[in-house]
Design a protein around this motif. Structure first.
Motif, PDB file in Angstrom:
ATOM      1  N   SER A   1       6.893  -5.305  -1.748  1.00  0.00           N
ATOM      2  CA  SER A   1       7.572  -6.021  -0.493  1.00  0.00           C
ATOM      3  C   SER A   1       9.417  -5.576  -1.226  1.00  0.00           C
ATOM      4  N   TYR A   2      10.171  -5.655  -1.069  1.00  0.00           N
ATOM      5  CA  TYR A   2      11.354  -4.796  -1.389  1.00  0.00           C
ATOM      6  C   TYR A   2      11.968  -5.051  -0.132  1.00  0.00           C
ATOM      7  N   PRO A   3      13.610  -5.552  -0.462  1.00  0.00           N
ATOM      8  CA  PRO A   3      14.649  -6.041   0.479  1.00  0.00           C
ATOM      9  C   PRO A   3      14.939  -4.298   0.820  1.00  0.00           C
ATOM     10  N   ALA A   4      15.637  -4.456   2.291  1.00  0.00           N
ATOM     11  CA  ALA A   4      16.060  -3.225   2.706  1.00  0.00           C
ATOM     12  C   ALA A   4      17.599  -3.754   2.533  1.00  0.00           C
ATOM     13  N   GLY A   5      17.949  -4.561   1.979  1.00  0.00           N
ATOM     14  CA  GLY A   5      19.663  -4.497   1.616  1.00  0.00           C
ATOM     15  C   GLY A   5      19.729  -3.857   0.002  1.00  0.00           C
ATOM     16  N   ASP A   6      18.659  -4.168  -0.158  1.00  0.00           N
ATOM     17  CA  ASP A   6      19.070  -3.110  -1.651  1.00  0.00           C
ATOM     18  C   ASP A   6      18.984  -1.990  -1.344  1.00  0.00           C
ATOM     19  N   THR A   7      20.129  -0.818  -1.941  1.00  0.00           N
ATOM     20  CA  THR A   7      20.293   0.047  -1.690  1.00  0.00           C
ATOM     21  C   THR A   7      19.709   1.448  -2.542  1.00  0.00           C
ATOM     22  N   ARG A   8      18.412   0.346  -3.233  1.00  0.00           N
ATOM     23  CA  ARG A   8      17.437   1.552  -4.354  1.00  0.00           C
ATOM     24  C   ARG A   8      16.035   1.217  -3.358  1.00  0.00           C
ATOM     25  N   ALA A   9      16.491   0.000  -2.066  1.00  0.00           N
ATOM     26  CA  ALA A   9      15.002  -0.051  -1.957  1.00  0.00           C
ATOM     27  C   ALA A   9      13.177   0.350  -1.965  1.00  0.00           C
ATOM     28  N   SER A  10      14.314   1.918  -1.184  1.00  0.00           N
ATOM     29  CA  SER A  10      13.020   2.525  -0.380  1.00  0.00           C
ATOM     30  C   SER A  10      12.443   2.879  -1.162  1.00  0.00           C
ATOM     31  N   LEU A  11      12.968   3.784  -2.966  1.00  0.00           N
ATOM     32  CA  LEU A  11      13.386   4.765  -3.401  1.00  0.00           C
ATOM     33  C   LEU A  11      12.122   3.524  -4.676  1.00  0.00           C
ATOM     34  N   VAL A  12      12.150   2.738  -4.834  1.00  0.00           N
ATOM     35  CA  VAL A  12      11.202   1.795  -5.729  1.00  0.00           C
ATOM     36  C   VAL A  12      10.370   1.467  -4.988  1.00  0.00           C
ATOM     37  N   ALA A  13      10.132   1.414  -3.912  1.00  0.00           N
ATOM     38  CA  ALA A  13       9.100   1.145  -3.034  1.00  0.00           C
ATOM     39  C   ALA A  13       7.585   2.355  -3.664  1.00  0.00           C
ATOM     40  N   ALA A  14       8.643   3.297  -2.743  1.00  0.00           N
ATOM     41  CA  ALA A  14       7.584   4.879  -3.431  1.00  0.00           C
ATOM     42  C   ALA A  14       7.568   5.172  -4.152  1.00  0.00           C
ATOM     43  N   HIS A  15       8.260   4.710  -5.588  1.00  0.00           N
ATOM     44  CA  HIS A  15       7.729   4.874  -6.769  1.00  0.00           C
ATOM     45  C   HIS A  15       6.899   3.439  -6.665  1.00  0.00           C
ATOM     46  N   ARG A  16       7.252   2.506  -6.289  1.00  0.00           N
ATOM     47  CA  ARG A  16       5.289   1.810  -6.978  1.00  0.00           C
ATOM     48  C   ARG A  16       4.240   2.097  -5.721  1.00  0.00           C
ATOM     49  N   ALA A  17       4.578   2.763  -4.869  1.00  0.00           N
ATOM     50  CA  ALA A  17       3.426   3.397  -4.236  1.00  0.00           C
ATOM     51  C   ALA A  17       2.809   4.483  -5.286  1.00  0.00           C
ATOM     52  N   THR A  18       3.309   5.435  -5.608  1.00  0.00           N
ATOM     53  CA  THR A  18       2.719   6.321  -6.259  1.00  0.00           C
ATOM     54  C   THR A  18       1.915   6.049  -7.865  1.00  0.00           C
ATOM     55  N   GLN A  19       2.712   4.710  -8.635  1.00  0.00           N
ATOM     56  CA  GLN A  19       1.838   3.978  -9.767  1.00  0.00           C
ATOM     57  C   GLN A  19       0.293   3.460  -8.659  1.00  0.00           C
ATOM     58  N   ALA A  20       0.578   2.641  -8.104  1.00  0.00           N
ATOM     59  CA  ALA A  20      -0.250   2.053  -6.983  1.00  0.00           C
ATOM     60  C   ALA A  20      -1.561   3.776  -6.984  1.00  0.00           C
ATOM     61  N   ARG A  21      -1.181   4.496  -6.969  1.00  0.00           N
ATOM     62  CA  ARG A  21      -2.580   5.473  -6.165  1.00  0.00           C
ATOM     63  C   ARG A  21      -3.051   6.138  -7.529  1.00  0.00           C
ATOM     64  N   ASN A  22      -2.069   6.147  -8.870  1.00  0.00           N
ATOM     65  CA  ASN A  22      -2.534   6.147  -9.565  1.00  0.00           C
ATOM     66  C   ASN A  22      -3.544   5.394 -10.226  1.00  0.00           C
ATOM     67  N   GLU A  23      -3.107   4.043 -10.128  1.00  0.00           N
ATOM     68  CA  GLU A  23      -3.707   2.681 -10.980  1.00  0.00           C
ATOM     69  C   GLU A  23      -5.332   2.860  -9.846  1.00  0.00           C
ATOM     70  N   ALA A  24      -5.830   3.100  -8.598  1.00  0.00           N
ATOM     71  CA  ALA A  24      -7.110   3.120  -8.270  1.00  0.00           C
ATOM     72  C   ALA A  24      -6.641   3.813  -7.028  1.00  0.00           C
ATOM     73  N   PRO A  25      -8.380   4.419  -6.745  1.00  0.00           N
ATOM     74  CA  PRO A  25      -8.275   5.531  -5.884  1.00  0.00           C
ATOM     75  C   PRO A  25      -7.845   5.106  -4.351  1.00  0.00           C
ATOM     76  N   GLY A  26      -7.382   5.362  -3.594  1.00  0.00           N
ATOM     77  CA  GLY A  26      -7.874   4.392  -2.160  1.00  0.00           C
ATOM     78  C   GLY A  26      -6.300   4.888  -1.539  1.00  0.00           C
TER      79      GLY A  26
END
Length: 66
Positions: free
Chosen positions: A16-41
């Motif tokens: 989870s990434y604090p919404a007050g950080d202007t880059r939070a949505s980008l960091v969260a999207a990057h983490r989601a992409t990493q998680a998709r590559n780590e394991a299916p689902g």
């Protein structure tokens, strides 16, 4: 309103990434992409208004009783 993906299985918080950080949505999207590559689902990002964060969620399928 409940998240459709979260209610389709058992949601597991990957980060989870604090919404007050202007880059939070980008960091969260990057983490989601990493998680998709780590394991299916299914992995998705949504805004959690309760905690004012962008949450990265993996949805583990619900087990169907035999």
């Amino acid at each position: 309103m409940a998240c459709r993906e979260c209610t389709a299985g058992h949601p597991v918080l990957l980060g989870s990434y604090p919404a007050g950080d202007t880059r939070a949505s980008l960091v969260a999207a990057h983490r989601a992409t990493q998680a998709r590559n780590e394991a299916p689902g299914p992995v998705h990002v949504h805004y959690d208004a309760t905690h004012d964060t962008f949450a990265v969620i993996r949805t583990d399928p619900q087990e169907i009783p035999a």
